[in-house]
Scaffold this motif. Structure first.
Motif, mmCIF file in Angstrom:
data_model
loop_
_atom_site.group_PDB
_atom_site.id
_atom_site.type_symbol
_atom_site.label_atom_id
_atom_site.label_comp_id
_atom_site.label_asym_id
_atom_site.label_seq_id
_atom_site.Cartn_x
_atom_site.Cartn_y
_atom_site.Cartn_z
ATOM 1 N N PHE A 1 -8.207 -1.656 0.992
ATOM 2 C CA PHE A 1 -8.113 -1.370 2.439
ATOM 3 C C PHE A 1 -9.439 -1.656 3.125
ATOM 4 C CE2 PHE A 1 -4.968 2.322 1.689
ATOM 5 C CZ PHE A 1 -3.936 1.592 2.386
ATOM 6 N N ILE A 2 -10.405 -1.454 2.231
ATOM 7 C CA ILE A 2 -11.759 -1.675 2.836
ATOM 8 C C ILE A 2 -12.233 -3.249 2.597
ATOM 9 C CG2 ILE A 2 -14.271 -1.436 2.156
ATOM 10 C CD1 ILE A 2 -13.535 1.410 1.173
ATOM 11 N N LEU B 1 -4.210 2.894 7.754
ATOM 12 C CA LEU B 1 -5.204 2.393 7.280
ATOM 13 C C LEU B 1 -4.973 0.823 7.332
ATOM 14 C CD1 LEU B 1 -6.196 4.754 4.280
ATOM 15 C CD2 LEU B 1 -7.159 4.380 6.277
ATOM 16 N N SER C 1 0.737 -1.380 0.019
ATOM 17 C CA SER C 1 -0.092 -0.022 -0.190
ATOM 18 C C SER C 1 0.744 1.269 0.108
ATOM 19 C CB SER C 1 -1.050 -0.105 1.333
ATOM 20 O OG SER C 1 -0.264 -0.054 2.582
ATOM 21 N N LEU D 1 -6.079 1.453 -4.147
ATOM 22 C CA LEU D 1 -5.892 1.212 -2.856
ATOM 23 C C LEU D 1 -6.942 1.009 -1.828
ATOM 24 C CD1 LEU D 1 -2.013 1.831 -2.674
ATOM 25 C CD2 LEU D 1 -3.057 -0.574 -2.625
ATOM 26 N N ARG D 2 -7.786 2.202 -1.980
ATOM 27 C CA ARG D 2 -8.931 2.553 -1.269
ATOM 28 C C ARG D 2 -9.935 1.136 -1.014
ATOM 29 N NH1 ARG D 2 -11.356 7.109 1.070
ATOM 30 N NH2 ARG D 2 -9.208 7.970 1.742
ATOM 31 N N GLU D 3 -10.058 0.697 -2.168
ATOM 32 C CA GLU D 3 -10.817 -0.545 -2.326
ATOM 33 C C GLU D 3 -10.038 -1.749 -1.558
ATOM 34 O OE1 GLU D 3 -13.917 -0.552 -3.794
ATOM 35 O OE2 GLU D 3 -14.111 -2.687 -3.230
ATOM 36 N N CYS E 1 -8.304 -0.740 9.241
ATOM 37 C CA CYS E 1 -9.450 -1.231 8.449
ATOM 38 C C CYS E 1 -9.627 -2.632 8.585
ATOM 39 C CB CYS E 1 -9.423 -0.569 7.013
ATOM 40 S SG CYS E 1 -9.561 1.217 6.787
#
Lengths: 239, 463
Positions: free
Chosen positions: B194-195, B225, B134, B190-192, B229
């Motif tokens: 982490f979630i 994160l 990440s 990367l947002r996706e 997360c």
């Protein structure tokens, strides 16, 4: 023998009887040439200079009601998404004294951090307080116990922090003294110094790598203190 | 082919690669300016700060067992589980066990050199677990199928055009020459991740003994994160990272930021002390800390080399090293590059295979002069060379050569005689050897230094 014992034993054996003396580092005031002067105004000025250098924005507000006005103006230019606003007494104080801010909270804000990261990622603005502000480094202290958890401030694209001027401390020393004196169990704290950034692409500074692209701090109750940032505040209000 | 031969080959290719030299030069010049500026702006006395830091780390290394036990006790009390791994394979075993027990299908990672030591990415890919770097620099090298180039700046060797091409190929993004757009592509990709990740793996810059904390320093926010997360947080950290007290951070965080990137303090410095506690709104359900030895007790056992365990991995010795600046980070083929890597790798992975790195130095001492914890790097390299000679003492040719060398060098008249042979017979040959194609061979002065001395200085004194 477990690996734990093997490691500990071989370290003990090799260490022999050689003694080393623990000399703790002296106070920050003795180490750092940029340690702020002691006056209240100096602390605010130092904090705001540092945060501005780090590409954050710093404003001073005379009162909680002025802080409410300022927040509305700061988010006015943002889109019409939803906001996540931490439950904190300073935010309730602002809402009590500023009707439009209170209306904004009730129509567009959620006050409880959602349990899943996916919903948290949909907010366009996050408003919270800070446990402390650090003058020497321009840092904001966010601790899981007090500041809406460990994800919040690293996910929202625009983070607004409101804090009373009494929450500014000179240096990191003060932060760690406070941390060490906390009795409740806490699992996380972050020292935030500016909006999220990266220089991994040919050393070009880019803001908003993962966390906020924009970070604004409002210092409340800073009446009569002339700093570069309070002039920006006046400018913003007169627009 | 041995590592030693491979090192020379890779070094030679990179030394002649002008595009590589330009990218590295730009990055290091930017770094040099920022560091010099911040040292003088922030510290009243940089030398004194280095001495303090070296002293605290020395104490910590000398008292590793006690401090590690204190750390374990404190963080366990908050529900984290501490595991001790003697080597890479044991750490890999722990990791696989945790991921299988917790039914983890997707892992997100923040930057960590210890995970490079135990090769987490290869391990997880082999057992079919999705693993995503990440940190932006780490993501770039992962997409390129490469190893990190530099312990702090993993993608220092990649140009904007190369990064754009990688993002186009692997992430389906449009080509661009804007660093802002490239960063935005990585952010949304990367947002996706982490979630949806089940577990996050981070390293640690410090472990704090007196209150059981893990400290991670970064600029992007990806480490937070990673630790915030997913439902599981796993830390993999070397046992030498311990410091006695939380208060020591007010020296070490600015010191590391100044030497690492020329910042006063990095953007995010996070303290993680366990899984989610009562009264907290979020945080992982479980936290594991894998304490990694992997050769560190061997370093500890060597009384000279022990001080290299002070290292806080700032990368300053790499950025100042004339050898690193010429051959680049990949030539070493080690997790830790540059002077510190050349010091520790032979101890951690074997002198026979990695001892040649002791010679990847001009012994100029630049590394020692910049090290924020005052590790005597160039003398430790010299130490490694001595060990290498001792290890090869069965080589009769080397023995013989050194004996004759000693006989020659200890008598002036013999040196003079050798120099005559050199001047009239060997030197003319140099001018037709391949080295003369790339270098101009200087001619030898008409009289030797000793002759010159006698003629000028001694005759003058006699007057």
């Amino acid at each position: 023998m477990s690996s734990r014992e093997t490691i500990i034993n071989s370290l003990r054996q090799a260490a022999g009887s050689k003694e080393a003396q623990y000399v703790a580092a002296p106070a920050d005031a003795a180490i750092y040439s940029d340690y702020p002067k002691t006056g209240d105004a100096d602390l605010i000025d130092n904090f705001s200079t540092r945060l501005t250098e780090l590409k954050g924005e710093c404003f001073c507000a005379d009162s909680v009601s002025a802080a409410g006005e300022l927040i509305l103006r700061l988010i006015n230019n943002e889109d019409t998404g939803r906001y996540i606003v931490q439950q904190a007494s300073i935010i309730d104080d602002i809402a009590t004294s500023h009707r439009a801010f209170a209306d904004c909270l009730s129509t567009r804000a959620d006050r409880t951090t959602p349990s899943d990261s996916k919903s948290l990622a949909t907010y366009t603005v996050g408003i919270s307080t800070a446990e402390l502000l650090v003058a020497r480094t321009g840092s904001i202290i966010s601790r899981s116990l007090y500041n809406g958890g460990r994800r919040f401030f690293a996910i929202v694209p625009f983070h607004i922090v409101v804090a009373y001027r009494s929450q500014i401390v000179p240096s990191l020393d003060d932060v760690f003294v406070r941390f060490s004196a906390t009795e409740e169990a806490w699992s996380h704290a972050t020292i935030i110094s500016g909006p999220s950034r990266t220089s991994d692409i040919e050393k070009n500074l880019v803001l908003g790598a993962h966390g906020p692209k924009r970070l604004a701090v409002i210092i409340v109750d800073a009446k009569g203190i002339e700093t570069a940032s309070s002039r920006i505040f006046d400018d913003l209000l007169s627009r | 082919m041995t590592e030693s031969v491979l090192f020379s080959r890779r070094a030679e290719i990179k030394a002649k690669d002008n595009a590589h030299r330009a990218k590295l030069g730009k990055a290091i010049r930017t770094y040099d300016i920022a560091v010099a500026n911040m040292k003088s702006r922030q510290f009243s006395d940089w030398e004194a700060a280095r001495r303090l830091a070296a002293g605290i780390k020395d104490y910590s290394i000398q008292n590793l067992p006690n401090l590690l036990e204190s750390f374990e006790e404190k963080i366990s009390a908050r529900g984290a589980q501490v595991l001790w791994a003697e080597d890479a394979s044991e750490a890999r075993g722990f990791l696989i066990d945790i991921l299988r027990t917790e039914s983890v299908a997707k892992v997100v990672k923040s930057k960590s050199m210890t995970t490079e030591e135990i090769e987490v990415n290869e391990l997880l890919e082999n057992v079919g677990i999705d693993v995503h770097e990440s940190d932006l620099g780490e993501l770039i090298v992962q997409l390129a199928g490469e190893k990190p180039y530099h312990i702090v700046t993993p993608a220092m060797h990649k140009s904007i055009a190369e990064i754009s091409e990688l993002f186009h190929k692997h992430l389906g993004a449009n080509r661009t020459d804007s660093p802002e757009e490239l960063t935005a592509i990585a952010r949304s990709h990367l947002r996706e991740t982490f979630i949806t990740a089940d577990a996050g793996i981070t390293g640690a810059n410090f472990i704090v003994a007196n209150d059981g904390s893990i400290v991670v320093t970064e600029n992007e926010g990806n480490a937070i994160l990673t630790a915030a997360c997913p439902r599981i947080h796993i830390v993999i950290v070397g046992i030498e990272k311990v410091i006695p007290s939380l208060a020591d951070l007010s020296l070490f965080l600015p010191l590391l930021a100044t030497s690492g990137t020329g910042q006063r303090i990095t953007c995010y410095n996070s303290i993680f002390r366990g899984p989610r506690q009562v009264g907290e709104v979020d945080g992982p359900e479980k936290m594991f800390v894998i304490l990694l030895d992997n050769g560190r007790t061997r370093l500890f056992a060597n009384e000279n080399a022990r001080e290299s365990l002070r290292c806080i991995r700032c990368g300053a010795c790499l950025n100042t090293c004339p050898v690193f600046k010429t051959v680049g980070g990949h030539a070493y083929n080690t997790v830790y590059q540059g002077p510190i890597g050349s010091v520790v790798t032979p101890h951690m992975k074997g002198l026979r295979e990695w001892g040649h790195l002791s010679h990847a130095s001009s012994l100029c001492g630049a590394c020692t002069s910049v090290c924020p914890v005052k590790i005597d790097l160039h003398n430790l390299l010299l130490d490694n060379r001595a060990s290498l000679v001792r290890a090869n003492s069965s080589d009769w040719r080397l023995e013989m050569a050194m004996r004759y060398w000693a006989r020659l060098m200890t008598r002036r008249d013999r040196v003079d005689r050798v120099m005559k042979v050199w001047k009239w017979i060997v030197h003319p040959f140099l001018r037709v050897l391949p080295i003369s194609f790339t270098r101009s061979i200087p001619s030898i002065a008409s009289e030797s230094f000793s002759q010159h001395w006698r003629r000028h200085v001694e005759s003058r004194n006699n007057h």
